[in-house]
Write a protein that holds these residues in place. Structure first.
Motif, PDB file in Angstrom:
ATOM      1  N   UNK A  81      51.269  40.729  63.649  1.00  0.00           N
ATOM      2  CA  UNK A  81      50.606  39.325  63.766  1.00  0.00           C
ATOM      3  C   UNK A  81      50.410  38.726  65.132  1.00  0.00           C
ATOM      4  N   UNK A  82      51.646  38.441  65.707  1.00  0.00           N
ATOM      5  CA  UNK A  82      51.367  37.908  66.960  1.00  0.00           C
ATOM      6  C   UNK A  82      50.716  38.760  68.084  1.00  0.00           C
ATOM      7  N   UNK A  83      50.685  40.039  68.188  1.00  0.00           N
ATOM      8  CA  UNK A  83      50.001  41.031  68.840  1.00  0.00           C
ATOM      9  C   UNK A  83      48.469  40.667  68.679  1.00  0.00           C
ATOM     10  N   UNK A  84      48.124  40.647  67.406  1.00  0.00           N
ATOM     11  CA  UNK A  84      46.922  40.256  67.041  1.00  0.00           C
ATOM     12  C   UNK A  84      46.215  39.104  67.428  1.00  0.00           C
ATOM     13  N   UNK A  85      47.149  38.064  67.369  1.00  0.00           N
ATOM     14  CA  UNK A  85      46.698  36.709  67.773  1.00  0.00           C
ATOM     15  C   UNK A  85      46.596  36.666  69.461  1.00  0.00           C
ATOM     16  N   UNK A  86      47.348  37.107  70.137  1.00  0.00           N
ATOM     17  CA  UNK A  86      47.272  37.411  71.441  1.00  0.00           C
ATOM     18  C   UNK A  86      45.834  38.196  71.669  1.00  0.00           C
ATOM     19  N   UNK A  87      45.809  39.060  71.212  1.00  0.00           N
ATOM     20  CA  UNK A  87      44.612  40.132  71.368  1.00  0.00           C
ATOM     21  C   UNK A  87      43.299  39.210  71.227  1.00  0.00           C
ATOM     22  N   UNK A  88      43.099  38.426  70.300  1.00  0.00           N
ATOM     23  CA  UNK A  88      41.975  37.714  70.168  1.00  0.00           C
ATOM     24  C   UNK A  88      41.439  36.855  71.247  1.00  0.00           C
ATOM     25  N   UNK A  89      42.605  36.513  72.318  1.00  0.00           N
ATOM     26  CA  UNK A  89      42.432  35.833  73.464  1.00  0.00           C
ATOM     27  C   UNK A  89      41.746  36.612  74.620  1.00  0.00           C
ATOM     28  N   UNK A  90      41.645  37.832  74.502  1.00  0.00           N
ATOM     29  CA  UNK A  90      41.331  38.736  75.619  1.00  0.00           C
ATOM     30  C   UNK A  90      40.135  39.539  75.194  1.00  0.00           C
ATOM     31  N   UNK A  91      39.576  40.350  76.285  1.00  0.00           N
ATOM     32  CA  UNK A  91      38.530  41.153  75.942  1.00  0.00           C
ATOM     33  C   UNK A  91      38.831  42.692  75.813  1.00  0.00           C
ATOM     34  N   UNK A  92      40.003  43.104  75.241  1.00  0.00           N
ATOM     35  CA  UNK A  92      40.682  44.334  75.073  1.00  0.00           C
ATOM     36  C   UNK A  92      39.934  44.903  74.008  1.00  0.00           C
ATOM     37  N   UNK A  93      39.521  44.508  73.235  1.00  0.00           N
ATOM     38  CA  UNK A  93      39.228  44.889  71.517  1.00  0.00           C
ATOM     39  C   UNK A  93      37.813  44.609  71.490  1.00  0.00           C
ATOM     40  N   UNK A  94      36.982  45.411  70.898  1.00  0.00           N
ATOM     41  CA  UNK A  94      35.782  45.051  70.231  1.00  0.00           C
ATOM     42  C   UNK A  94      35.627  44.303  68.885  1.00  0.00           C
ATOM     43  N   UNK A  95      36.959  44.860  68.110  1.00  0.00           N
ATOM     44  CA  UNK A  95      36.823  44.296  66.841  1.00  0.00           C
ATOM     45  C   UNK A  95      38.428  44.194  66.157  1.00  0.00           C
ATOM     46  N   UNK A  96      38.591  43.089  65.533  1.00  0.00           N
ATOM     47  CA  UNK A  96      39.991  42.835  65.029  1.00  0.00           C
ATOM     48  C   UNK A  96      39.872  42.828  63.256  1.00  0.00           C
ATOM     49  N   UNK A  97      40.690  43.643  62.807  1.00  0.00           N
ATOM     50  CA  UNK A  97      40.836  43.527  61.498  1.00  0.00           C
ATOM     51  C   UNK A  97      42.015  42.875  61.328  1.00  0.00           C
ATOM     52  N   UNK A  98      42.166  41.534  60.717  1.00  0.00           N
ATOM     53  CA  UNK A  98      43.053  40.635  61.076  1.00  0.00           C
ATOM     54  C   UNK A  98      43.055  39.653  59.876  1.00  0.00           C
ATOM     55  N   UNK A  99      44.046  38.831  59.715  1.00  0.00           N
ATOM     56  CA  UNK A  99      44.119  37.700  58.641  1.00  0.00           C
ATOM     57  C   UNK A  99      43.071  36.539  59.134  1.00  0.00           C
TER      58      UNK A  99
END
Length: 294
Positions: free
Chosen positions: A128-146
């Motif tokens: 969860x925390x890693x996903x939330x942090x990833x949302x704030x940068x441009x490393x990933x094109x897509x996020x499968x998340x809550x």
């Protein structure tokens, strides 16, 4: 020296006939001859020996032919790759997913690969925390998340993929595993909790669900990975409350998931992406997920 000159040289070398080479290339014979003469001038030597009735490659021409063919092939591949990239039909995507979204991620990847097998996809499974942090940068094109992990504002767009229910998780041989769910009966059970550092949102949701049912868990273990919680419950160390999706991810034969009734146990999940798409392949993936879940 340009690609057109090399193409005409290769055509003449294959046919040993300027008129036939011109016919195959869809141009006039004088144009072919002109390009060959210009190419010879640039190279500083003869490529062909010409008579009224015969055309032959010179020794230098025979040596030059494989290199010319390789240059033309490389150029063709580069143009094809560029056009594929522009259309998004070849390229690369970076995707990150929570463990609880693994099933829908697999469904999306299967549908996408069937349409665009040449697009490679890198996958990272995050907490969860890693996903939330990833949302704030441009490393990933897509996020499968809550859903609650998607930043508020105009940056992200998303499609809801599914909702998951919270379940009480018992060891498979636990006496309460086969009975109707009764929170009053859980009062003395040892409880194994996910750590708030791993998934703050899930941790808070479990606390709210327990509080709403007058249940105070007797927490004896706390782990920072849901995998460890499932394994511990399966080993008979206690019970837990986890998303039902984990029962399909880990295929734990020695645990039993019992769904907790109520709308407050439902947690919506999404696939999210930045609205300003710069990766052509990403637009094709958006098409796919909208088709599946939109």
């Amino acid at each position: 020296m340009d690609i057109t000159q090399l193409r005409y040289f290769i055509s003449v070398a294959q046919t040993l006939n300027f008129t036939e080479a011109a016919r195959r290339s869809g141009v006039t014979q004088p144009l072919i001859s002109h390009h060959i003469v210009e190419l010879e001038k640039q190279l500083g030597g003869k490529l062909f020996l010409r008579t009224r009735h015969q055309v032959e490659l010179t020794e230098a021409g025979r040596r030059f032919l494989p290199a010319a063919a390789e240059i033309v092939e490389l150029a063709d591949k580069a143009v094809f790759q560029f056009r594929q990239d522009q259309q998004g039909k070849a390229g690369h995507l970076a995707v990150t997913s929570l463990t609880t979204s693994s099933a829908v991620l697999a469904e999306a990847l299967a549908a996408f690969a069937a349409k665009y097998p040449d697009i490679t996809v890198d996958i990272d499974v995050t907490s969860g925390p890693q996903q939330s942090l990833a949302m704030n940068d441009n490393k990933y094109d897509f996020h499968f998340a809550a859903l609650e992990m998607v930043p508020v504002g105009e940056t992200y767009d998303y499609v809801v993929t599914h909702s998951d229910s919270l379940c009480v998780v018992f060891p498979a041989n636990h006496p309460l595993a086969e009975r109707p769910l009764d929170f009053a009966a859980l009062a003395d059970e040892r409880f194994i909790s996910i750590a708030p550092s791993d998934s703050p949102a899930m941790y808070d949701r479990v606390r709210e669900v327990c509080r709403a049912r007058g249940y105070v868990p007797n927490v004896v273990y706390q782990y920072d990975r849901v995998e460890a919680v499932v394994l511990s419950v399966g080993a008979g160390l206690g019970i837990s409350i986890l998303p039902e999706a984990l029962s399909r991810v880990f295929y734990a034969e020695n645990v039993t998931f019992k769904r907790i009734p109520g709308q407050d146990t439902l947690r919506p999940y999404v696939v999210a992406w930045r609205k300003k798409l710069t990766n052509p392949a990403a637009a094709l993936f958006v098409e796919t997920v909208r088709g599946l879940f939109g």
